[in-house]
Design an enzyme around this catalytic site. Structure first.
Site, PDB file in Angstrom:
ATOM      1  N   GLY C 154     106.541  72.793  44.957  1.00 60.86           N
ATOM      2  CA  GLY C 154     107.543  73.428  45.790  1.00 60.86           C
ATOM      3  C   GLY C 154     108.407  72.379  46.468  1.00 60.86           C
ATOM      4  O   GLY C 154     108.064  71.192  46.515  1.00 60.86           O
ATOM      5  N   CYS C 155     109.517  72.835  47.009  1.00 59.16           N
ATOM      6  CA  CYS C 155     110.451  71.897  47.643  1.00 59.16           C
ATOM      7  C   CYS C 155     109.856  71.282  48.904  1.00 59.16           C
ATOM      8  O   CYS C 155     109.922  70.063  49.109  1.00 59.16           O
ATOM      9  CB  CYS C 155     111.773  72.596  47.942  1.00 59.16           C
ATOM     10  SG  CYS C 155     111.612  74.146  48.844  1.00 59.16           S
ATOM     11  N   TYR C 156     109.264  72.107  49.756  1.00 64.03           N
ATOM     12  CA  TYR C 156     108.643  71.570  50.977  1.00 64.03           C
ATOM     13  C   TYR C 156     107.474  70.633  50.655  1.00 64.03           C
ATOM     14  O   TYR C 156     107.361  69.556  51.251  1.00 64.03           O
ATOM     15  CB  TYR C 156     108.154  72.707  51.871  1.00 64.03           C
ATOM     16  CG  TYR C 156     109.207  73.456  52.635  1.00 64.03           C
ATOM     17  CD1 TYR C 156     110.079  72.808  53.505  1.00 64.03           C
ATOM     18  CD2 TYR C 156     109.307  74.842  52.531  1.00 64.03           C
ATOM     19  CE1 TYR C 156     111.022  73.525  54.235  1.00 64.03           C
ATOM     20  CE2 TYR C 156     110.252  75.559  53.257  1.00 64.03           C
ATOM     21  CZ  TYR C 156     111.104  74.896  54.113  1.00 64.03           C
ATOM     22  OH  TYR C 156     112.030  75.596  54.842  1.00 64.03           O
ATOM     23  N   THR C 158     107.052  68.769  48.113  1.00 66.69           N
ATOM     24  CA  THR C 158     107.567  67.493  47.611  1.00 66.69           C
ATOM     25  C   THR C 158     107.920  66.571  48.766  1.00 66.69           C
ATOM     26  O   THR C 158     107.470  65.418  48.828  1.00 66.69           O
ATOM     27  CB  THR C 158     108.808  67.738  46.723  1.00 66.69           C
ATOM     28  OG1 THR C 158     108.413  68.497  45.582  1.00 66.69           O
ATOM     29  CG2 THR C 158     109.429  66.434  46.274  1.00 66.69           C
ATOM     30  N   ALA C 159     108.732  67.067  49.687  1.00 60.68           N
ATOM     31  CA  ALA C 159     109.137  66.229  50.820  1.00 60.68           C
ATOM     32  C   ALA C 159     107.937  65.849  51.681  1.00 60.68           C
ATOM     33  O   ALA C 159     107.795  64.698  52.103  1.00 60.68           O
ATOM     34  CB  ALA C 159     110.180  66.970  51.665  1.00 60.68           C
TER      35      ALA C 159
END
Lengths: 352, 352, 352, 352
Positions: C154-156, C158-159
């Site tokens: 997911g995007c979150y 990853t960060a």
């Protein structure tokens, strides 16, 4: 003002941005009392379900829409409904003696054929409709004062007409050269979920829509024709701007007298709006920013003449939800009630 | 492309948005090699001091601006400087045999008196200036191919002229009726600290500026006059929009033949731009959004005819920093070098 | 690269932002060829109906989703579907020999009970699921290279994980003190019409959502636990930011050794990501802006130590649609194909 | 209220956003009269030179700053100056009997060494400073009522402390676990031209700043220590958000009693703020959006408990320029004057 009698007021269609602005303005107004909030789809819900941040202040429920009941509780009714619904409710309210201020297009047209052509709905309430007054106080203050039914102007027509009226009324321009390039924040599109209104789509972008066929065109033309004394056709193009609130109308028109300069027009505009507390004419060389107007009921007008082309370029900035909608309706109510036209309306924008 | 010879390229004035876009585009271009980055105020600093996020990619220092040195290291030089500086550097570069692409206004005018009138600077480089070609490839592709010195168009003129040219070239409109209402993101104002460009001021706001006197007016008029075959005066009004990138030009003009319809114009535009890979004509009823263009070198054009008013309304959308500046300069270089006009330039925008 | 063999690639679920980004990236990638675009609700439509600005470039139709057909035409398939659908299609594709990269949550979990708990769906594809590798190349590069099925993060996560991993892997922090305060642009919410995602609602506003129960929490915890060697619970809070793209994760954790200073962590992070071309460690005192990353596949990491509190504060910035989604999937494909990890991916953001 | 005596009020430092908000609020307040507008750099100019849109309403000139003159004309003085200037003016005003409300940091600290450490300025006005009261009415209402000199809180401390205070005061959390992740619109940075505050830089971006060293940290810690009864150190990280107004503080802290649930905290907060009309506790599961607060003096507080981690997560939303600055100062004045705490302050935000 402390012991002013408060007039009981109802809002039909309280769930949209027009409704929530009306509520905000009415709660700060010393002459009114919010007696009824109604809506079809949200009937039975607390208003706070729609706007949770107002739960501690607006405790009313949205009620079903029964004109008889509304008339029994309200002296004044604001209708904030999709086009074609107000004309089904207003006749009963009028008959019962309510003052009615309609924010939709239903009562804006003197010629109902024009309405039918552009809005695609037949109308058979000609008698009532003929009593409606177009609610732009800067042009029709006296008639508003005497009226029981107001067709409040659209947001674009408000900005456009305030910019154009002095030129047309004084016969200073060639009417058919008038071009209105208008720009609006996205709140003008309402609180409906649409893909093109998503922040991810609309932010950092810009485009025209409804080119050559936006429904505010005949409304603008009706008033322009009234001012000019003959049929006027105008070019009107709206654009969607990546911001929440505000409209800027940039109006171009060819001057009949090429010798007129900016100072002349500034003088003419100042005189024209001398008794209009909600219109402010900018100093020479100053052009209005929509941010100046946002949060207030003001319309700022900036004026330029281009001696190279012989055109007047007039820019008007308003808050589309206040002077372009809820605030202007309340300004009309002030006039209908014989109150000061500025009563209870915000004079200073949010800036910044 | 793998073994294409890379041409050595320099940028003078690398610190602004034009510079940083040029660097981005040049680094993705298979035919060039970045050999020099120069600037006056930032000379001696690593480029990464200005743009820390590029520190791991762009390791060059900003160097002092010495035309002799630049010419000795670069075959091609992009000048991205304030108006009035390029014309002090270009002559030496030209004499030494460099190809020069100037992003300022210095080499856009065939008549230097016009430049002096609008920019307030005297010029005494008439011989060099007379060799410059206006770098709008869609109109002057052949002359660009043969030129050593390109005056790259301004961002507004690019959008405006791509929208207007087919109408003027084919004699379809009354030229003096042309009105260009243009809207730009704030990056067009550069990377200088100014109060009116602060997010707190410019966000959620909108206004016109430079009304009747913006410097891009004579540039647009010069090319319009060239296309029309006689002197043309246009109305040009720029607006600042609360977004970072993108320009939309909404152009109004009265058609000579009131029988023309939208389909006719779409056909005419498609033919006019048949060989222009960077112009896309929208389908009937589709109007361009600036977001579509942002990140690419494309110009999207939407066309409407209003039969009620007899006007054509043409909308063009570009990325002001790419097709409106750095990308167009690189497109010119592709043509000058005999490369494919699309080589190394972005075809797909960032969307969303 | 000129004569590189192009691998045939399909996208299932091409209509969302993930799909359109994948298309953009795949069209710039020298090793692939777009052979199939599929979708359920939009099957039969030209892709350009969804994204009119791509009509001149992406001429494909959206096709119905038939795994057999897809497998016969594609060597590689990207699945960009709502949670719970990929696991119905992937097994056939895998059996037919396709490489599958799933952008949903379906193949991110080693423990399917966790998936069922947080996503509310039963799963009976344990055999296939057990072969999936979590597609975060900076942590699992080798396993990705050998895998046929990738559960893209997911995007979150990853960060968050790129910020936290070096600390956890080296045992430098007390794991249960980890707090991730994450901020995302609204494109992360997809291209569905929702009232809270309207520009008029989301612009000029900010709020948290999914507090203490966002579904990316167990995904982050799974990888943290893997790195720490024991079960780790983290605090994860996402916020919606009034911007289109970008995620910033601000991570707080208590250091085991209070003597560590910022320079120490910078050295440790630089070593940890030595072979990771898509992670950039900021210089001391520099904190990443999401704008730096937007448009590229880069993750920028800024590091601070607060000697007063004994905490590390690590900030990571990515483009949620590229490194957080489509770009990272393509990075995984590069690894699976034995290509350079950076092949065809954007190295420079849009800035500004 | 109609015949309320109006108190004469002056503003020193009227040119910034704090000043213009104060003017807006004071003009709507029935108990005050604007008697003086002062500033150093803009002395002698009409106020409308700075804010042209207010020219028709605010006709005053900015006057030079002479404390004797100010004291002779004003009963109440708001100081809205850069840090380090108020402490040069306030002593004279105090001596002359004025009530003084300082919006800078000068009178926020009980320990002037802390001020000197964080602000780098020596102070020798210990006697005066010791009389100042920290102007957060929800905590220090009684002391404000009796004071002549108020050090109005910073915007971040206001949001942070309103979120943290009930937990600290009741001893519900381990104080040193408190982490405040705060997010602010860019108007908090004032009306100075800075490159990083340009719309082109700050829009569509997001980043932290002042990590582990922002000057609002000791201010927050001083009040937390006062509430806890011992020295407390907190983690405070501010972020710049691409919006004009609003602050959201997301506060994390470990509960001493892991058995507490969200309902418990909601009850505790509601009781704590029972007599605080400007604090609104959101219903369970509702998290505040900054847009709700913008335009009003309200602070919205949302509360969550994560049973998995044992932490409370408290979110507070304010308008940084109203409750975070000008509105709160006026709320303090209401208390000092013995007026109702809500007198003349906006109860409903602009929404949308």
């Amino acid at each position: 003002m402390g012991d002013m009698r408060r007039v009981s007021v109802g809002i039909v269609g309280a769930s949209g941005y027009g409704g929530v602005q009306l509520i905000r303005l009415l709660m700060d107004h010393p002459g009114v009392e919010l007696a009824y909030l109604g809506g079809e789809s949200s009937a039975g819900k607390p208003f706070a379900d729609l706007y949770p941040h107002l739960g501690h202040i607006v405790r009313q429920q949205i009620e079903a829409v029964d004109p008889e009941v509304i008339a029994s509780r309200c002296e004044v009714v604001f209708l904030s409904l999709p086009n074609g619904l107000a004309c089904q409710i207003a006749p009963v309210l009028i008959e019962k003696g309510c003052k009615v201020l309609d924010l939709s297009a239903d009562y804006r047209f003197t010629n109902l054929e024009t309405y039918t052509t552009w809005y695609g709905k037949e109308r058979n309430d000609r008698t009532i409709a003929s009593k409606a007054v177009y609610g732009l106080p800067e042009l029709y203050r006296d008639r508003i004062a005497d009226s029981q039914l107001i067709g409040c102007p659209g947001c674009y027509p408000t900005a456009s007409l305030l910019a154009l009226s002095p030129l047309l009324k004084q016969g200073l321009i060639v009417p058919e050269t008038a071009i209105i390039d208008a720009k609006s924040g996205t709140s003008g599109g309402g609180r409906q979920a649409k893909v093109n209104m998503l922040l991810a789509e609309a932010d950092n972008s810009l485009g025209a829509y409804g080119v050559a066929r936006h429904r505010h065109t005949p409304e603008i033309e009706q008033i322009c024709s009234d001012l000019a004394g003959h049929e006027v056709t105008v070019q009107f193009t709206p654009h969607l701007i990546p911001m929440v609130r505000g409209i800027l109308a940039t109006v171009y028109a060819t001057l009949r007298d090429p010798g007129l300069v900016g100072e002349d027009l500034t003088t003419i505009y100042s005189a024209f709006y001398r008794n209009s507390p909600w219109v402010t004419i900018c100093d020479r060389g100053v052009y209005p920013q929509t941010k100046w107007a946002c949060g207030s009921n003001l319309c700022y007008i900036g004026i330029e003449v281009d001696p190279r082309t012989g055109r007047a370029i007039v820019m008007s900035a308003i808050d589309n939800l206040i002077k372009g909608q809820a605030g202007q309706a309340l300004q009309c109510l002030n006039i209908m009630m014989g109150w000061d036209e500025t009563l209870g309306l915000p004079k200073l924008g949010f800036y910044p």
